[in-house]
Design an enzyme around this catalytic site. Structure first.
Site, PDB file in Angstrom:
ATOM      1  N   THR A 124      -2.508  -1.460  -3.614  1.00 51.87           N
ATOM      2  CA  THR A 124      -2.887  -0.553  -4.799  1.00 51.87           C
ATOM      3  C   THR A 124      -1.360  -0.124  -4.348  1.00 51.87           C
ATOM      4  OG1 THR A 124      -3.747   1.729  -5.369  1.00 51.87           O
ATOM      5  CG2 THR A 124      -3.047   1.579  -2.933  1.00 51.87           C
ATOM      6  N   GLU A 133      -0.637   2.759  -5.355  1.00 47.01           N
ATOM      7  CA  GLU A 133      -1.112   4.404  -4.533  1.00 47.01           C
ATOM      8  C   GLU A 133      -0.492   4.577  -3.383  1.00 47.01           C
ATOM      9  OE1 GLU A 133      -2.389   7.641  -5.034  1.00 47.01           O
ATOM     10  OE2 GLU A 133      -3.358   6.601  -7.564  1.00 47.01           O
ATOM     11  N   TYR A 162      -7.588   7.917   0.774  1.00 43.19           N
ATOM     12  CA  TYR A 162      -7.809   6.605   0.133  1.00 43.19           C
ATOM     13  C   TYR A 162      -6.013   5.626   0.131  1.00 43.19           C
ATOM     14  CZ  TYR A 162      -7.467   2.661  -3.569  1.00 43.19           C
ATOM     15  OH  TYR A 162      -7.381   1.708  -3.923  1.00 43.19           O
ATOM     16  N   LYS A 181      -5.561   1.898   2.731  1.00 41.23           N
ATOM     17  CA  LYS A 181      -5.030   0.747   2.290  1.00 41.23           C
ATOM     18  C   LYS A 181      -3.635   0.233   2.522  1.00 41.23           C
ATOM     19  CE  LYS A 181      -7.435  -0.967  -1.453  1.00 41.23           C
ATOM     20  NZ  LYS A 181      -8.036  -1.707  -1.468  1.00 41.23           N
TER      21      LYS A 181
END
Length: 342
Positions: A127, A129, A151, A155
């Protein structure tokens, strides 16, 4: 033959469609629940052309034994790990669960693949992010990571676990560092779908406005149907490599709202500042957008923008759907669900 974890999600359903069109047999992993959540894949289950090629198995990234059972039985050529607790905001409220599933769940699946079908090619859904408080704009495969949520931290663990299994065991294991990708199948608690759903409900007379968080946050938004093609292309390469996938364009949440409302003929006029800012219908003066601090993140991610040049060069991949086309698609789909037109 392919295994897809998270097959009932947005990406899983589009990927299953793509692979079935290419002639694959697809085995999807679903979590056992008291209520079924398979509306995104019901059309595949009921399609005569996929009969005998689309299979569902109960399994969970939190349960090693279920993963072992499926991989032992299927012996796939490709494994796509798309399952996760994938909502950034919720990860702040459920950090332990997010780490358990989104982080450790990847290692459980990697270890099962390594042990049972080491020749299978493995795709990990990474991701944008990861970049978080980005050190540079745009972000590419060499940009340093600075995750800003539980999160993203989970990840990041999955990202490096995938790299480690590739380097330590010689597995064909890759990360797709995907920037935001949306569709009419996006969950309603994600900001794009939250906005397009609200627009449809306003047209239908079911609500008056939508509350948002940071209007200035900028994201690289693309179409999920385009992005799953990039996932597949990564596993068809001669050598495993991680790729950034995005459109190369960035838009703010404010622009998202303006575009979505514009699709139904509502021009937004902004007034006020900060938490007191509102977006009014320029014609009627009615408030359609408000700012709610409850939607602010404890640690904000301000600006994400992909540099997908490596994917263009090596994979021959380019997005087909523009930002405006994507939002139009989503608004129209939500209007159709409610049985209204604009």
């Amino acid at each position: 033959m392919a295994v897809i974890s998270g097959v009932t999600g947005q990406d899983g359903s589009y990927l299953a469609e793509l692979l079935l069109q290419k002639g694959y047999a697809v085995h999807g992993l679903v979590r056992r629940a008291s209520t079924l959540n398979r509306q995104r894949i019901d059309h595949l289950r009921n399609d005569p052309s996929t009969r005998g090629r689309f299979h569902l198995h109960y399994a969970d990234l939190g349960d090693t034994e279920s993963l072992i059972a499926v991989l032992t039985a299927v012996q796939p050529d490709e494994v796509y790990n798309l399952a996760a607790q994938s909502h950034v905001g919720i990860s702040f409220r459920m950090p332990t669960y997010t780490g358990e599933v989104t982080g450790l769940g990847t290692v459980r699946l990697l270890e099962a693949v390594r042990t049972l079908c080491p020749g299978a090619r493995f795709y990990q859904a990474s991701t944008s992010e990861l970049f978080g408080k980005a050190k540079e704009i745009p972000q590419n495969e060499r940009t340093p990571f600075h995750p800003r949520s539980p999160y993203a931290v989970a990840k990041l663990y999955s990202y490096w676990a995938t790299v480690n299994y590739r380097e330590a065991y010689g597995m064909f294991a890759v990360n797709g560092i995907l920037f935001n990708h949306e569709s009419p199948r996006r969950g309603e608690n994600f900001v794009t779908r939250k906005v397009t759903r609200a627009v449809a409900e306003i047209v239908a007379g079911r609500r008056e406005s939508v509350a948002l968080g940071n209007l200035e946050a900028r994201r690289d938004w693309g179409y999920a149907g385009d992005f799953v093609d990039a996932m597949w292309r990564m596993l068809q390469q001669e050598e495993p490599r991680d790729y950034v996938i995005g459109t190369g364009e960035s838009h703010s949440v404010r622009e998202l709202a303006e575009t979505a409302f514009g699709e139904v003929g509502i021009e937004l006029e902004w007034e006020g500042e900060g938490v007191d800012e509102t977006g009014r219908d320029a014609r009627t003066g009615e408030i359609r957008v408000t700012v709610d601090p409850a939607y602010f993140r404890p640690a904000e991610v301000d600006f994400l923008l992909a540099d997908p040049s490596a994917a263009r060069r090596d994979l021959g991949w380019r997005p087909r759907v523009t930002f405006t086309e994507l939002i139009r698609m989503m608004v129209r789909a939500d209007l159709e669900v409610l049985g209204v037109t604009a």
